[in-house]
Design an enzyme around this catalytic site. Structure first.
Site: not given
Length: 337
Positions: A29, A237
């Site tokens: 991420d 997301e």
């Protein structure tokens, strides 16, 4: 804090080959930013906590953050050590998932999701005088925050906007009614608008939202909101926002179809018109990214599982991102470069 040189032979190959940037720990991420002329990367720090894998992501049991830096995307990476630990966040119980960072008036802010003592995902904020930290967390989570994957975008007028949200383990579906439904895992029926990311302008103190969050609408070329069954292009997301040639680019993961897609608009609030795919699915279940510009070139930071082969033990990578003359983005296949 002593800086640790954290590159290996994996990261010394050509940038276009997109090899893992670090191999001494698992990272995911990657939220990359250019601060003080240098690239700082704010990733998740994956660990194998021995938690059984499930659809709600319980096995993603991360408990601290490291900040990484590079002079350029092709440069060696420096690991600045632990920037924030779970035990130093008074309101949090577990799961330090994907963070983001921003700078305002010489102070650096780390925005991060974690589960509170009741198991509800909230978004916290920590601050530091240095981009690499260490960061000191606020005693409480951001009032009115929920779900995961915070992204902070600074607009040209100096305003800052917080984007957030994630479905399934990220609990966004539990907030459909406006209040938390602990057992509500349903998504809108086919034919209904898809669940949407949230956006709110930040207060001047950078620690609170200045307004109630609103939906981030993604629409098709005809202006119709994407529907729940539009799995190849609807939001799931990993929201990220940047600007290019005066337009706002809202990019995100489609989740269970594993694309990094993007949409464009004329306001940080949207609506954003779906344009296509930036990054095709990578190895491993998740796909999460960030985009930066340095010295006139654009770069995409992302992750896969090349080192471990395991979904929750990921490694960050970077590759060049290219625009066409009309402002559209060329689709990247991470394994055909």
């Amino acid at each position: 804090m002593k800086k640790i040189l954290a590159f290996s032979l994996l990261s010394l190959t050509a940038l276009g080959q997109s090899k893992p940037l670090v191999s001494h720990m698992f990272t995911a991420d990657p939220s990359a930013h250019v601060f003080q002329g240098q690239i700082y990367i704010y990733p998740s720090h994956d660990i194998d906590a021995g938690v059984k894998e499930d659809d709600l992501g319980s096995h993603f049991a991360m408990n601290d953050y490291h900040v990484l830096s590079q002079k350029t995307p092709a440069s060696p990476v420096v690991d600045h050590g632990v920037a924030l630990k779970l035990e130093d966040v008074a309101w949090a119980s577990k799961m330090l998932w994907a963070p983001d960072a921003a700078e305002a008036n010489g102070t650096y802010y780390l925005y991060f999701p974690a589960k509170d003592k009741e198991g509800v995902f909230r978004i916290g904020v920590a601050s530091s005088a240095k981009p690499e930290g260490p960061f000191k967390a606020e005693k409480e989570y951001m009032k009115g925050s929920f779900s995961i994957d915070p992204c902070v975008f600074k607009d040209k007028d100096g305003s800052y906007y917080l984007y957030f949200g994630g479905i399934w383990g990220g609990q966004l579906q539990r907030w459909k009614s406006g209040t938390y439904g602990a057992t509500d895992e349903s998504q809108p029926a086919n034919g209904q608008p898809a669940l949407m990311a949230k956006v709110a302008r930040l207060d001047a103190n950078m620690k609170e939202m200045a307004e109630a969050p609103r939906n981030v609408q993604i629409v098709d070329a005809a202006g119709k909101v994407l529907l729940s069954e539009d799995h190849d292009c609807r939001f799931f997301e990993a929201a990220f926002v940047h600007q290019y040639q005066g337009k706002y680019y809202f990019s995100y993961s489609t989740g269970d179809t594993h694309n990094i897609a993007y949409a464009t608009g004329t306001s940080p609030y949207g609506p954003f018109t779906y344009q296509g795919v930036i990054l095709k699915p990578v190895k491993g279940w998740t796909n999460h990214h960030s985009i930066i510009e340095q010295n006139g070139k654009w770069y995409l930071y992302y992750h896969d599982v090349e080192i471990s082969g395991r979904t929750h033990l990921r490694n960050i990578k970077v590759t060049e991102l290219k625009y066409r003359p009309d402002g559209s983005i060329e689709t990247i296949d991470a394994y055909k470069q």
